[in-house]
Structures are given as C-alpha cells and as structure tokens.
Design a protein around this motif. Structure first.
Motif, PDB file in Angstrom:
ATOM      1  N   LEU A 172      24.604  43.411  58.625  1.00  0.00           N
ATOM      2  CA  LEU A 172      24.795  42.577  57.435  1.00  0.00           C
ATOM      3  C   LEU A 172      24.445  41.118  57.729  1.00  0.00           C
ATOM      4  N   THR A 173      24.766  40.657  58.926  1.00  0.00           N
ATOM      5  CA  THR A 173      24.397  39.298  59.328  1.00  0.00           C
ATOM      6  C   THR A 173      22.885  39.151  59.381  1.00  0.00           C
ATOM      7  N   LEU A 174      22.203  40.145  59.931  1.00  0.00           N
ATOM      8  CA  LEU A 174      20.739  40.094  59.995  1.00  0.00           C
ATOM      9  C   LEU A 174      20.126  40.064  58.611  1.00  0.00           C
ATOM     10  N   LEU A 175      20.594  40.918  57.715  1.00  0.00           N
ATOM     11  CA  LEU A 175      20.038  40.946  56.355  1.00  0.00           C
ATOM     12  C   LEU A 175      20.259  39.617  55.648  1.00  0.00           C
ATOM     13  N   TYR A 176      21.450  39.063  55.780  1.00  0.00           N
ATOM     14  CA  TYR A 176      21.770  37.772  55.155  1.00  0.00           C
ATOM     15  C   TYR A 176      20.842  36.684  55.690  1.00  0.00           C
ATOM     16  N   ALA A 177      20.644  36.678  57.006  1.00  0.00           N
ATOM     17  CA  ALA A 177      19.801  35.650  57.624  1.00  0.00           C
ATOM     18  C   ALA A 177      18.352  35.766  57.163  1.00  0.00           C
ATOM     19  N   LEU A 178      17.811  36.976  57.163  1.00  0.00           N
ATOM     20  CA  LEU A 178      16.409  37.156  56.765  1.00  0.00           C
ATOM     21  C   LEU A 178      16.204  36.819  55.294  1.00  0.00           C
ATOM     22  N   LYS A 179      17.186  37.116  54.474  1.00  0.00           N
ATOM     23  CA  LYS A 179      17.067  36.775  53.048  1.00  0.00           C
ATOM     24  C   LYS A 179      17.084  35.264  52.845  1.00  0.00           C
ATOM     25  N   VAL A 188      28.254  36.209  65.809  1.00  0.00           N
ATOM     26  CA  VAL A 188      28.151  37.141  64.682  1.00  0.00           C
ATOM     27  C   VAL A 188      29.524  37.375  64.058  1.00  0.00           C
ATOM     28  N   ILE A 189      30.523  37.589  64.909  1.00  0.00           N
ATOM     29  CA  ILE A 189      31.881  37.808  64.415  1.00  0.00           C
ATOM     30  C   ILE A 189      32.372  36.590  63.637  1.00  0.00           C
ATOM     31  N   GLY A 190      32.141  35.397  64.185  1.00  0.00           N
ATOM     32  CA  GLY A 190      32.541  34.182  63.493  1.00  0.00           C
ATOM     33  C   GLY A 190      31.833  34.015  62.170  1.00  0.00           C
ATOM     34  N   PHE A 191      30.540  34.351  62.141  1.00  0.00           N
ATOM     35  CA  PHE A 191      29.769  34.237  60.899  1.00  0.00           C
ATOM     36  C   PHE A 191      30.283  35.222  59.855  1.00  0.00           C
ATOM     37  N   MET A 192      30.530  36.452  60.264  1.00  0.00           N
ATOM     38  CA  MET A 192      31.034  37.465  59.330  1.00  0.00           C
ATOM     39  C   MET A 192      32.337  37.011  58.676  1.00  0.00           C
ATOM     40  N   ARG A 193      33.222  36.447  59.495  1.00  0.00           N
ATOM     41  CA  ARG A 193      34.512  35.998  58.962  1.00  0.00           C
ATOM     42  C   ARG A 193      34.356  34.779  58.062  1.00  0.00           C
ATOM     43  N   LYS A 194      33.522  33.850  58.472  1.00  0.00           N
ATOM     44  CA  LYS A 194      33.343  32.615  57.705  1.00  0.00           C
ATOM     45  C   LYS A 194      32.748  32.891  56.324  1.00  0.00           C
ATOM     46  N   TYR A 195      31.781  33.831  56.276  1.00  0.00           N
ATOM     47  CA  TYR A 195      31.087  34.104  55.012  1.00  0.00           C
ATOM     48  C   TYR A 195      31.547  35.403  54.364  1.00  0.00           C
TER      49      TYR A 195
END
Length: 245
Positions: free
Chosen positions: A37-44, A179-186
């Motif tokens: 999910l982090t990868l998809l969000y970043a590429l978008k 990645v874990i921090g990003f998932m939680r933040k967003y």
C-alpha cells in the motif's frame, strides 16, 4: 516518515536504476499489507510530477484464504483513482492441502508470480512492481549467505525474459521502520495476513536475528546495506546517476 521523504526515496531509486521510463504501464502487486500500500501510494503521488509519464494498475492475487478481506484495499485504490483487480485463485488449497509441502512459501511465491505476470500482461502492462524495502534486501542477502553459500540479494530491476516483463522494486531505499511510520501517519488500510505460515519462516528467523544484531551493534543494518550496494552483482543494473553521500 512524511510523504515528501518517501517520494524522495522512490524518485532516487527510479533515477538511480532507470526503474521508470516514458509511457510505462506498471502493475503494482498488492498483498494488502503495509509495504504494497505504501508503494502504490508513493507511485501514484510521484506520477503527478515525475518527468516520465506512466500509468498504474493495482493487482491482488487472492490465494483463497477466507479471512483475507480486501474491501478496505479496494476503497483505497478507488480513492487514489487507480484501477484495481482481484484475481481469485486456489493457491492456498494447492500449497497447504494438495502439495502439503514443507516449504510452502517457495511454491506459493512461484504460483503468485505466475498469476501476477499473466494479469499484468492482460492489462497491457510492461512492468510489474514489488514492494520489497531496504530490510528485505538485507534479509535476502543473509538468506542467500546462510542457506546458499553466496553473497547476493535480489535486484532493484530485473528483465523477466520468459514473460517479457520488467520487474522493479522502487522501495529499495526505504527501511521497514519508515514504512511502518508512514502507514501509521497516513492511516493506510493494511489488512492482516491470514497465511498460517506467516511468522514461521526462514525469513522471519533472519528478520529476528537481524533485529538482535542491530540492537547489539547499532548501525549494522546500514553497513550491510552499503555492502550490498557496493557489491556489483552481475544481475544488477549499473547506477545511472551518482547517489548523494
């Protein structure tokens, strides 16, 4: 980690290894976990300003576990305006009932890769993207060293000759902690992995060992990753531009 830092990492990887080219159509493998999910969000988000135009398609190869509920992932893709397809399979039954292999992860990965490649070509994609992050590269190196007797890790870019697709790993510079921090933040809607083998694999053993090594020797993971980048593996692409020190 905020979105600006994530995008800087992904853009650096894309620039360093030529991961994204003009008019690419990229199928992103979505397991439903934090990494994909982090990868998809970043590429978008990168798509809006990256100098090369590319399109995205999200694909989940559903292994057949009844407890894998992907409704939050579907809603997430709709919010991002990324086409999303779930491919139903019987991989779970094949791996855990028909074959009942002692190494289910290897067979499962092989079957999922095949199904993902077929789905990507059906959508007209020329590239597939996996969400392996920096820790995955280090763990793979240790697995190779311990169980194969060689110093190696998978490549950030690989041409799959049999299918004609190119496999890319844009999260190479992103650590799992980030990645874990990003998932939680967003508040990314990661779903639980229902696989009975999850947490009971050689990779999990190496992950826990690596955490202990880094606890006892702070910075050892960074030094291992530097060793990987400096190794000049034959199947890795050459750096296109110099990484900043």
């Amino acid at each position: 980690m905020n979105i600006r830092k994530l995008l800087s990492y992904v853009r650096q990887a894309a620039d360093d290894y030529g991961l994204i080219e003009e008019n690419d159509s990229i199928a992103v493998g979505i397991s439903g976990g934090k990494d994909s999910l982090t990868l998809l969000y970043a590429l978008k988000k990168l798509q809006r300003f990256y100098p090369r135009h590319y399109e995205l398609t999200a694909v989940t190869i559903h292994p057949g576990f009844e407890r894998l509920h992907l409704e939050p992932v579907k809603a997430f893709c709709e919010e991002l305006q990324v086409p999303y397809e779930i491919i139903p399979t019987q991989i779970a039954d094949i791996v855990f009932q028909e074959k009942n292999t002692k190494n289910p992860c290897s067979l499962c990965a092989k079957l999922r890769k095949g199904a993902f490649g077929e789905a990507a070509k059906k959508h007209g994609c020329n590239k597939i993207a996996y969400a392996h992050h920096r820790d995955d590269f280090i763990e793979t190196m240790l697995l190779s060293l311990f169980f194969e007797g060689r110093f190696h890790s998978f490549s950030p870019k690989t041409i799959l000759e049999r299918s004609g697709l190119t496999l890319i790993r844009p999260l190479i510079y992103v650590s799992e902690a980030e990645v874990i921090g990003f998932m939680r933040k967003y508040q990314l809607p990661a779903v639980t992995n229902p696989c009975p083998a999850d947490g009971h694999t050689k990779r999990q053993y190496v992950k826990e060992l690596l955490a202990k090594l880094n606890q006892d020797n702070p910075g050892i993971k960074n030094r291992m990753f530097t060793a990987i980048l400096s190794a000049s593996f034959e199947d890795w692409p050459q750096i296109i531009r110099q990484r900043p020190t």
